[in-house]
Scaffold this active site. Sequence first.
Site, PDB file in Angstrom:
ATOM      1  N   PHE A  30       2.590   3.984   1.748  1.00 26.65           N
ATOM      2  CA  PHE A  30       3.846   3.637   1.103  1.00 26.65           C
ATOM      3  C   PHE A  30       4.545   2.626   2.002  1.00 26.65           C
ATOM      4  O   PHE A  30       5.436   2.991   2.769  1.00 26.65           O
ATOM      5  CB  PHE A  30       4.707   4.898   0.915  1.00 26.65           C
ATOM      6  CG  PHE A  30       4.020   5.908   0.019  1.00 26.65           C
ATOM      7  CD1 PHE A  30       4.023   5.726  -1.364  1.00 26.65           C
ATOM      8  CD2 PHE A  30       3.342   6.991   0.567  1.00 26.65           C
ATOM      9  CE1 PHE A  30       3.381   6.661  -2.185  1.00 26.65           C
ATOM     10  CE2 PHE A  30       2.699   7.899  -0.275  1.00 26.65           C
ATOM     11  CZ  PHE A  30       2.703   7.741  -1.641  1.00 26.65           C
ATOM     12  N   PHE A  46       0.866  -1.193   0.000  1.00 25.46           N
ATOM     13  CA  PHE A  46       0.000   0.000   0.000  1.00 25.46           C
ATOM     14  C   PHE A  46       0.888   1.223   0.000  1.00 25.46           C
ATOM     15  O   PHE A  46       2.093   1.125   0.199  1.00 25.46           O
ATOM     16  CB  PHE A  46      -0.911  -0.017   1.246  1.00 25.46           C
ATOM     17  CG  PHE A  46      -0.182  -0.319   2.520  1.00 25.46           C
ATOM     18  CD1 PHE A  46       0.473   0.697   3.215  1.00 25.46           C
ATOM     19  CD2 PHE A  46      -0.107  -1.618   3.019  1.00 25.46           C
ATOM     20  CE1 PHE A  46       1.169   0.423   4.374  1.00 25.46           C
ATOM     21  CE2 PHE A  46       0.600  -1.902   4.177  1.00 25.46           C
ATOM     22  CZ  PHE A  46       1.240  -0.874   4.860  1.00 25.46           C
TER      23      PHE A  46
END
Lengths: 155, 562
Positions: free
Chosen positions: A76, A74
């Site tokens: 980051f 996802f």
Amino acid sequence: MHLHRYEKIWLTVGLLTLIVFIIVLGINAFAMGAQPPSDAQVIDPTKVSQTPPFDQPGLKQLGNNNYAADMTAFVFGYAPNRIEIPVRSTVTFNVTSKDVVHGFEIPGTDVNMMIVPGLVNSATHTFTKPGDYLILCNEYCGAGHQLMAAHLVVK
Amino acid sequence: MNEAAMDPREARPSSFAFERSDRVLILAHLGVAYLALFIGAAAGLLQGLQRTGFIKLPTPLGYYQLLTAHGVALALIFTTLFIVGFLFSGTAKTLDGRLYPVDRVWAWIGFVMMVAGTVIGLITILTNDATVLYTFYAPMKATPWFYIAMALVVVGSWLSGAAIFTAYARWRRRHRGQVSPLFAYMSVATMILWIIATLGVAIEIIFQLIPWSLGWVSHIDVGLSRALFWYFGHPLVYFWLLPAYIYWYVNIPQVIKGKLFSDSLPRLTFILFILYSIPVGFHHQLNEPGIGAGWKFLQVVLTMTVVVPSLMTAFAMFATFEMAGRAQGATGRFGWIRKLPWKDVRFFAPFLGMVMFIPGGAGGIVNASYQMNQIVHNTLWVTGHFHMTLSSSVVLTFFGISYWLVPALTNRKLTWKANNIGILQSWLWFVGMLLMTVPMHIVGLLGEPRRTAFTTYNDSPAVQAWLPYWPVMGIASIFLFLSTLLFLGTVIYLWWFAPRLETAAEYPIGEARDTSHKTPMILERWPLWISITAALVLIAYAVPIVDMIQNPAPGSPPIRSW
């Protein structure tokens, strides 16, 4: 169409080399099983947190020195962001994205795959050397892409 | 011997001059291309220095914004506008010595659309509404204007193709049973390849990205959009390469005072490039889920077939060089090398490009090979690869073309001073690209990802191996920017300030050496070649694409992650 004699020799040698090369790739792929990650399992990218096994991402022991790492990618980061395994373990990474396209690469190994939302991708690797392995995202995913990483510690 | 006597351009006066309307049209394309080159090179310098740690940008985001500008301005705009301008020039020169009003109408409409797309696209990047890189992968969502801009560029380029097709069809009607001039033939082949290829990205943009970015549909099939993009993404590289090959095959023989090695074999190579550059996009997606391994392998095999026309081209180039040298009295095995015009930038710049194509092409085979790709996929190796091929081989060729085409269009002289600056500029580019691409290949093998701002991953041990190469790549980006400035300065000189010519400038077009073997007319039967291409595309793509449409993975909503 006229081909010069030297050109015929040049092209014949080139073509034969090419055929041998393709045969080698084919033997590698189909007889020795060296296929790139091509998983076909689908998943709703908006419901990853509710879909097993990604509702509980983590390392699962399958057998002696054999693990599955179910991971989400996802912006980051990855979950889990740190994994520890004993040396000479074989790990199958099953990874999916909760948002945009990500990458999943472990430098120093041949683990390198695309994580496309809507699909699960997987790769298997046996870690024979202890160390701190970096897992990084190698597909641009947004403003914090350069921070997106996880660690795999082999002891 | 004085300078004038040494100049091969003086030795062969040519009466050819472009009509004013054609000059304006071609110069307009080249002018926009050079502006895009400046923007892209400036963005390249800044992001190159950021990622190697030389400078800090106000925000890390700036890196990705600059990278988007670099890719769009250079890979999409500079290349397309320059190629269209160059193809127009050679088509006009070799068909009737001119384009006709109907050709120019298509060409100007296409130009206006491409420029409008360029301006809108660059504005959306500047306002940070399209920081999605030039591959714009969904579900990262840019403003709809960015996709509309890209659609304008693509559809505009189709009209440029239409201009070449109308000119070619008129010539064929008036010269029944005759083989068309090689330059025009190759331009038609390049534009056919381009239109078949861009159908994929046009479908992606018009039917998927625009409706989804406007909110008309809530979700997008990411896997399908990627397959459509890469159906386009690989032949895109041949759209860049083929115009360089046209120059190598058709123009350079005349520049080196030689003849074409063959008139028919280059046509066959271009047909093979159309056939084998399109049904191969999966080799960019080897590590992706949702595509069966068997289909990937089939496309790998088709990809490798492209080695055949590449080997034919390599043979033809060296044969042309050797025969040109021997015709000028060279003796011994390698005496012909000394007869080549090393001091003529029109030959020297593209020659450096050819040299770079040898390692660049070999690296490409690594990328496309089923298993080795696993190590290099999405690493800086790939960036190094296309900076050797596109940014060195193709761009050095475009430099070599510019040095004579611009003055030919403005009826000015390529002076020896400008020629020598061009040689210096080409060296600077070549050395800069070597210093950048060789380290990129090495750190790529060591796992450094491409498209990533400066990062040490919290001083991770894996990064330590990359660090020694960063200063080299950073300094190389300075070399390349200086080379760009030198090039653009010389182009400005040749465009507005160089001495005017009394007679028309030379437009080098080589003649065939061997006219005893007739060129087979089947090579001009385009419906046949397009049908075979379509059949190959169906074999390689129909089943996996129909499967993606019939059993779609759950779609993705739009996301703005920057």
